[in-house]
Each structure stands twice: as structure tokens, then as C-alpha cells.
Design a protein around this motif. Structure first.
Motif, short mmCIF file in Angstrom:
data_model
loop_
_atom_site.label_atom_id
_atom_site.label_comp_id
_atom_site.label_asym_id
_atom_site.label_seq_id
_atom_site.Cartn_x
_atom_site.Cartn_y
_atom_site.Cartn_z
N MET A 249 1.10 -1.31 -0.05
CA MET A 249 0.09 0.10 0.22
C MET A 249 0.78 1.21 0.05
SD MET A 249 -2.89 -1.28 2.80
CE MET A 249 -4.05 0.08 3.11
N TYR A 250 1.97 1.05 0.77
CA TYR A 250 2.79 2.53 1.05
C TYR A 250 3.51 2.51 -0.48
CZ TYR A 250 6.63 5.45 2.68
OH TYR A 250 7.35 6.50 2.85
N PHE B 129 -5.32 21.84 -6.01
CA PHE B 129 -5.77 21.06 -4.89
C PHE B 129 -5.50 19.51 -4.82
CE2 PHE B 129 -9.06 24.50 -4.89
CZ PHE B 129 -8.51 25.26 -4.10
N LEU B 130 -5.45 18.83 -6.00
CA LEU B 130 -5.08 17.51 -5.91
C LEU B 130 -3.52 17.31 -5.84
CD1 LEU B 130 -5.70 14.73 -6.88
CD2 LEU B 130 -5.28 15.15 -9.17
N CYS B 131 -2.55 18.24 -6.22
CA CYS B 131 -1.36 18.30 -5.70
C CYS B 131 -1.09 18.50 -4.23
CB CYS B 131 -0.65 19.32 -6.32
SG CYS B 131 -0.28 18.91 -8.06
N MET B 132 -2.01 19.29 -3.50
CA MET B 132 -2.03 19.37 -1.89
C MET B 132 -2.52 18.22 -1.33
SD MET B 132 -3.91 23.27 -1.57
CE MET B 132 -3.48 24.62 -2.84
N LEU B 133 -3.41 17.51 -2.12
CA LEU B 133 -3.88 16.25 -1.55
C LEU B 133 -2.77 14.95 -1.44
CD1 LEU B 133 -6.48 14.77 -0.21
CD2 LEU B 133 -6.94 13.97 -2.52
N ALA B 134 -2.06 15.19 -2.64
CA ALA B 134 -0.88 14.12 -2.89
C ALA B 134 0.15 14.48 -1.57
CB ALA B 134 -0.43 14.24 -4.43
N ILE B 135 0.62 15.82 -1.64
CA ILE B 135 1.54 15.90 -0.63
C ILE B 135 1.32 15.57 0.78
CG2 ILE B 135 2.91 18.02 0.60
CD1 ILE B 135 2.88 19.25 -2.24
N THR B 136 -0.12 15.94 0.98
CA THR B 136 -0.43 15.50 2.45
C THR B 136 -0.52 14.29 2.60
OG1 THR B 136 -2.10 17.48 2.16
CG2 THR B 136 -2.48 15.73 3.87
N ASP B 137 -0.77 13.15 1.50
CA ASP B 137 -1.02 11.84 1.60
C ASP B 137 0.58 11.19 1.74
OD1 ASP B 137 -3.74 11.30 1.57
OD2 ASP B 137 -3.82 11.22 -0.72
N LEU B 138 1.32 11.78 1.21
CA LEU B 138 2.78 11.34 1.21
C LEU B 138 3.36 11.58 2.63
CD1 LEU B 138 4.19 12.60 -2.10
CD2 LEU B 138 4.09 10.30 -1.55
N VAL B 139 3.12 12.79 3.22
CA VAL B 139 3.50 13.02 4.67
C VAL B 139 2.75 11.89 5.64
CG1 VAL B 139 3.71 14.75 6.48
CG2 VAL B 139 4.08 15.40 3.94
N LEU B 140 1.31 12.14 5.46
CA LEU B 140 0.67 11.07 6.35
C LEU B 140 1.14 9.72 6.21
CD1 LEU B 140 -1.60 11.52 8.41
CD2 LEU B 140 -3.00 11.04 6.21
N SER B 141 1.32 9.03 5.28
CA SER B 141 1.64 7.71 5.21
C SER B 141 3.03 7.48 5.68
CB SER B 141 1.44 7.16 3.70
OG SER B 141 2.22 7.84 2.70
N LEU C 24 -5.13 5.10 7.69
CA LEU C 24 -4.29 6.07 7.45
C LEU C 24 -3.22 5.77 6.19
CD1 LEU C 24 -2.42 6.82 10.94
CD2 LEU C 24 -3.95 8.18 9.44
N LEU C 25 -3.54 4.47 5.61
CA LEU C 25 -2.70 4.07 4.55
C LEU C 25 -3.54 3.74 3.44
CD1 LEU C 25 -0.32 1.39 6.27
CD2 LEU C 25 0.40 3.69 5.20
#
Length: 315
Positions: free
Chosen positions: A37-38, A65-77, A284-285
Motif C-alpha cells: 500500500m505504501y 488542490f489535487l497536488c496538495m492532497l498528494a503531498i498531504t498523503d505522502l507525509v501522512l503515510s 491512514l494508509l
């Protein structure tokens, strides 16, 4: 250092993360789907960022906004997976007290930011469908940047008291956390003090964030659906609704696992601990893995650019 259940300390230098108690023998096998998943999340979100940066035609509010979501997902995972794998693969269970609180803060703050970005994306779709003539004048690049900054500050500031409260409690019971990461309640439960402030504040933040964000999303999509159903032909309605399909799928992928984990943690007292920890990791993943797939499959512009990229490489 001792990891007994009867130590006497006020500020532990380290916590001990147990991973998934009861499933220690299966840790290596459990790591395989989480690692997969990661890996998909990393590749997918970096691909989204690369394609949007590379293609000037995608330099639009929706894709910002999609790029913001992608960055957030990268940091979160990334906040949870590397330490989780070190537990599963190398039995490296110790985590520094400050690092534990930092991980806790990143998980909560970026989860809050992700929810805010979903609201911003809903607003973008609302303006694009309900008031298309004003979309380019309302959602200018400075406005998108201001929305992004607001989302970041909202998540960073609202969550900030939680690790500070966790730091001030005396920890005189144990330094053992039965979890794969420093989940807030799992940490503060180790304190030998009244943690009502921490518990009530974190619950209030969760209800406030989820409640208000879901409310704004529902309001946006009520207006969107009203505009769609007012269109004269079925084809026009389906085409317009299709522009919202990716965002709706991402909303469901983000909120349903989070809500299930939240309800299980707060009210599922009879739920087995190992199941609760597995759910807490999945919620979270799973969104960071699914979000780029959903947008890659359902958004024609991204799909076309991705196919062009591979076609060029193949020629």
C-alpha cells in the motif's frame, strides 16, 4: 532501558511500540500488504505531482488542490510506515519520547489538513458547475494559494495543543504502547494523571473538523446536484456529474475508514485490540494509496497525460 510495567518516571526518554499485540508471529506477513500500500501511495502520488507540474494544461485549481492532497498523503503515510516496518522486520520497538509526540502531531495535523483539502475541492467543483462563468475569476492562483495556506494553518494550529498537553502529563505507569505508532489516546492513557483535558480536546477537535467539513461538503454537493438535475438532457447531466465522480470516490475512501476507526476506538470496547490496530493503520494508509488511483483512472486529463508519458518513453 527497562520496559517493565512498574517503572517510575515522569518523562520517559523512550516509549516501546509493541506493534500488533497477539499477532507478533505474523508481523512479517502483515507487513507485506502495508508495504505494498505504501509503495503504491508513493509511486501514485509522486506521479500525480510530476504530471501536473509537467503539463501546463493541468495548471488549474482542481489539479492544484489535487497536488496538495498528494503531498498531504505522502507525509501522512510516511509518518507511520517506516517505523511500523522497523518494528515488523527488525523488532526495533523503541521510539524517542519527543519523536513519538512529533509523529502524533504529524498524523493528527495532516489528517486535519486532508479533510480541509477535500472541502476546498468540493468548493472548486461547486463553483465550476454552479457558476462556471465566475470560476476563473474567483479561483485565481492567489486565491488557491490562500486557501491552501488557510488549510495548512488550520490543521497545524488546531492540533498543536494536543502534543503539548501530552508532554505535560507525568508518565509513571509504563512506557509500553500497544500499537504500531504513537496514537494519541494510546499515549496519554499511559499517564498517571487525569487526562480529561486531552481526551475532551482531541474529541472536540475531531467532531469539529469532521462535522464542519462534512457539513460544507454536503452543502456544496446539494448545490451541485441541484444544478445537475436542472440540466435539460440526460447526457449533459451524466457528463457534468462525471466531473465530480473522482472527488466523491476520494471523499468516501477518506471518511468511511476514518469514521469506522473512530467509532471502533470510542465505542467498540468489545472489539479485539489487534483488529482495532489493523483498522487504525488501514485508515491512514488506504486513502493515500487509493487517491492517485481514483484520479488516475477516472480523470481523463491525467489518464491521457500518463499514457502519453509512457508512449513517448516506449518510442
Amino acid at each position: 532501558m527497562s520496559d517493565s510495567n512498574s517503572t517510575d518516571f515522569t518523562n520517559p526518554s523512550n516509549f516501546i511500540l509493541l506493534g500488533i499485540p497477539g499477532l507478533e508471529a505474523a508481523h512479517v506477513w502483515i507487513s507485506i500488504p502495508f508495504c505494498t500500500m505504501y509503495t503504491i501511495a508513493i509511486l501514485g502520488n509522486f506521479t500525480i505531482l510530476f504530471i501536473v507540474k509537467r503539463e501546463p494544461s493541468l495548471h488549474l485549481p482542481m489539479y492544484y488542490f489535487l497536488c496538495m492532497l498528494a503531498i498531504t498523503d505522502l507525509v501522512l503515510s510516511t509518518s507511520i510506515l517506516p517505523k511500523m516496518l522497523s518494528i515488523f522486520w527488525f523488532n526495533s520497538r523503541e521510539i524517542n519520547f519527543s519523536a513519538c509526540l512529533t509523529q502524533l502531531y504529524f498524523i493528527l495535523s495532516f489528517s486535519t489538513m486532508e479533510s480541509g483539502i477535500l472541502v476546498a475541492m468540493a468548493f472548486d467543483r461547486y463553483v465550476a458547475i454552479c457558476d462556471p462563468l465566475r470560476h476563473s475569476t474567483m479561483l485565481t492562483n492567489p486565491m488557491v494559494a490562500n486557501i491552501g495556506l488557510t488549510v495548512v494553518l488550520h490543521g497545524a494550529i488546531l492540533v498543536l495543543p494536543i502534543p503539548f498537553l501530552a508532554r505535560r502529563w507525568p508518565y509513571c505507569r509504563t512506557n509500553i504502547i500497544p500499537h504500531t505508532y504513537c496514537e494519541h489516546i494510546a499515549v496519554v492513557k499511559l499517564a498517571c494523571a487525569d487526562i480529561s483535558i486531552s481526551s475532551y480536546y482531541s474529541l472536540s477537535v475531531a467532531l469539529l473538523v469532521i462535522g464542519l467539513d462534512v457539513f460544507f461538503i454536503v452543502i456544496s454537493y446539494t448545490g451541485i446536484l441541484g444544478a445537475i438535475f436542472s440540466l435539460p438532457t440526460k447526457d449533459a447531466r451524466l457528463k457534468t456529474f462525471g466531473t465530480c465522480g473522482s472527488h466523491l470516490c476520494v471523499i468516501l475512501a477518506s471518511y468511511i475508514p476514518a469514521l469506522f476507526s473512530f467509532l471502533t476506538h470510542r465505542f467498540g470496547h468489545n472489539v479485539a485490540l489487534d483488529f482495532h490496530i489493523l483498522v487504525a493503520n488501514v485508515y491512514l494508509l488506504l486513502p493515500p494509496m487509493l487517491n492517485p488511483i481514483i484520479y488516475g483512472v477516472r480523470t481523463q486529463q491525467i489518464r491521457d497525460r500518463l499514457l502519453q508519458l509512457f508512449t513517448r518513453k516506449g518510442t
